[in-house]
Motif scaffolding. Structure first.
Motif, PDB file in Angstrom:
ATOM      1  N   UNK A 101       0.725  -1.172   0.263  1.00 35.29           N
ATOM      2  CA  UNK A 101       0.045  -0.026  -0.113  1.00 35.29           C
ATOM      3  C   UNK A 101       0.762   1.233  -0.008  1.00 35.29           C
ATOM      4  N   UNK A 102       1.902   1.238   0.626  1.00 29.94           N
ATOM      5  CA  UNK A 102       2.894   2.385   0.606  1.00 29.94           C
ATOM      6  C   UNK A 102       3.300   2.477  -0.559  1.00 29.94           C
ATOM      7  N   UNK A 103       3.596   1.486  -1.479  1.00 30.19           N
ATOM      8  CA  UNK A 103       4.148   1.457  -2.666  1.00 30.19           C
ATOM      9  C   UNK A 103       3.046   2.263  -3.656  1.00 30.19           C
ATOM     10  N   UNK A 104       1.730   2.005  -3.348  1.00 32.31           N
ATOM     11  CA  UNK A 104       0.830   2.718  -4.158  1.00 32.31           C
ATOM     12  C   UNK A 104       0.750   4.066  -4.274  1.00 32.31           C
ATOM     13  N   UNK A 105       0.838   4.517  -2.849  1.00 26.15           N
ATOM     14  CA  UNK A 105       0.767   6.005  -2.604  1.00 26.15           C
ATOM     15  C   UNK A 105       2.100   6.545  -2.937  1.00 26.15           C
ATOM     16  N   UNK A 106       3.227   5.973  -3.080  1.00 25.45           N
ATOM     17  CA  UNK A 106       4.513   6.507  -3.468  1.00 25.45           C
ATOM     18  C   UNK A 106       4.314   7.018  -4.942  1.00 25.45           C
ATOM     19  N   UNK A 107       3.516   5.910  -5.845  1.00 29.33           N
ATOM     20  CA  UNK A 107       3.128   6.381  -7.157  1.00 29.33           C
ATOM     21  C   UNK A 107       2.367   7.387  -7.368  1.00 29.33           C
ATOM     22  N   UNK A 108       1.366   7.519  -6.606  1.00 26.01           N
ATOM     23  CA  UNK A 108       0.264   8.438  -6.555  1.00 26.01           C
ATOM     24  C   UNK A 108       0.969   9.702  -6.295  1.00 26.01           C
ATOM     25  N   UNK A 109       1.825   9.785  -5.285  1.00 26.02           N
ATOM     26  CA  UNK A 109       2.366  11.166  -4.871  1.00 26.02           C
ATOM     27  C   UNK A 109       3.254  11.712  -6.098  1.00 26.02           C
ATOM     28  N   UNK A 110       4.002  10.561  -6.395  1.00 27.95           N
ATOM     29  CA  UNK A 110       4.881  11.275  -7.726  1.00 27.95           C
ATOM     30  C   UNK A 110       4.119  11.463  -9.062  1.00 27.95           C
ATOM     31  N   UNK A 111       2.898  10.841  -9.201  1.00 31.75           N
ATOM     32  CA  UNK A 111       2.125  11.162 -10.323  1.00 31.75           C
ATOM     33  C   UNK A 111       1.511  12.727 -10.137  1.00 31.75           C
ATOM     34  N   UNK A 112       1.017  13.001  -8.743  1.00 25.77           N
ATOM     35  CA  UNK A 112       0.624  14.133  -8.400  1.00 25.77           C
ATOM     36  C   UNK A 112       1.312  15.262  -8.494  1.00 25.77           C
ATOM     37  N   UNK A 113       2.517  15.155  -8.398  1.00 29.96           N
ATOM     38  CA  UNK A 113       3.697  16.157  -8.173  1.00 29.96           C
ATOM     39  C   UNK A 113       4.168  16.259  -9.843  1.00 29.96           C
TER      40      UNK A 113
END
Length: 262
Positions: free
Chosen positions: A203-215
């Motif tokens: 799950x932490x991985x999923x949010x790492x990707x989502x935070x990268x995408x939003x930035x």
């Protein structure tokens, strides 16, 4: 556009479209904007707390809509000015990302650099809960300030939150990259990060990707369908670690396109 000012122009998701004039009429102070947002939105996970029937939620409840569409929904329920607080049953139902995106949009309309962040909040329970917030550039302090427009009076009382939602303490919210690095350094337990009963390094991985995408200006992505991932896919492989470490350490790097089934 370089530097902080790159966070003033709208993305396709934060562009308010025909609602720009209505937003221009709103106050510029962050706390006032947060109160206005709380008067037009309600979180889908908390509808019962506001006395509503969760079985009657419509399709927009868990769908992150562009702000122009979200405001269309707000005004279709109650056409009065956005500054007028709606009763709970007249508000648009969304998620934490909709709150963060609306504040981000309003601030950009005011010429304030603002962006969304994906990570984990420590103030809803004893665990680090999957969450989205807004950051704006505080020019007087020369730093990014965290805001959580979702924290209204109900959440303050339920979760005993004492801080100002316009100034969330950094120790109370961990960006996804920070959480990933803490787990990798064995300074945090991966099972304390997640959403409900879905927790762990995946799950932490999923949010790492989502935070990268939003930035990178991608407020939504294929990673938002994490609930649909079959159990065998809910894992982190050794071949992924190098890239995830790099994205966690520098989420603002140029966008790395990642296949949905990675």
């Amino acid at each position: 556009m370089e530097g902080i000012d790159r966070w003033i122009p709208h993305s396709a998701m934060t562009d308010p479209g025909r609602h720009a004039n209505a937003i221009a009429a709103l106050p510029s102070e962050v706390g006032a904007l947060i109160q206005i947002i709380q008067g037009v939105l309600i979180h889908s996970d908390w509808v019962r707390e506001y006395g509503l029937d969760e079985t009657k939620l419509n399709s927009t409840a868990r769908t992150t809509l562009p702000i122009a569409e979200r405001l269309n929904d707000v005004l279709s329920r109650d056409p009065r000015p956005l500054s007028i607080q709606r009763s709970a049953d007249k508000r648009s139902v969304g998620t934490c990302r909709d709150y963060a995106m609306m504040l981000c949009s309003f601030l950009r309309c005011k010429g304030v650099p603002a962006r969304m962040r994906c990570g984990f909040a420590a103030y809803f329970s004893n665990a680090w809960e999957d969450h989205w917030v807004c950051e704006y550039w505080d020019s007087s302090a020369g730093e990014w300030c965290l805001c959580d427009p979702q924290i209204d009076q109900m959440l303050r009382q339920r979760s005993q939150i004492s801080f100002d939602p316009a100034n969330v303490p950094r120790q109370s919210f961990m960006s996804a990259g920070e959480a990933w690095l803490e787990c990798r350094r064995a300074r945090a337990d991966p099972t304390s990060f997640g959403h409900g009963n879905v927790t762990g390094l995946w799950f932490v991985k999923i949010n790492v990707l989502r935070d990268h995408y939003v930035l990178s200006g991608r407020e939504t992505s294929s990673w938002d369908r994490w609930r649909d991932a079959p159990q065998p896919k809910r894992a982190v492989t050794g071949s992924e670690l190098e890239l995830l470490d790099a994205l966690a350490a520098n989420p603002e790097q140029p966008l790395v396109e990642i296949a949905p089934d990675w």
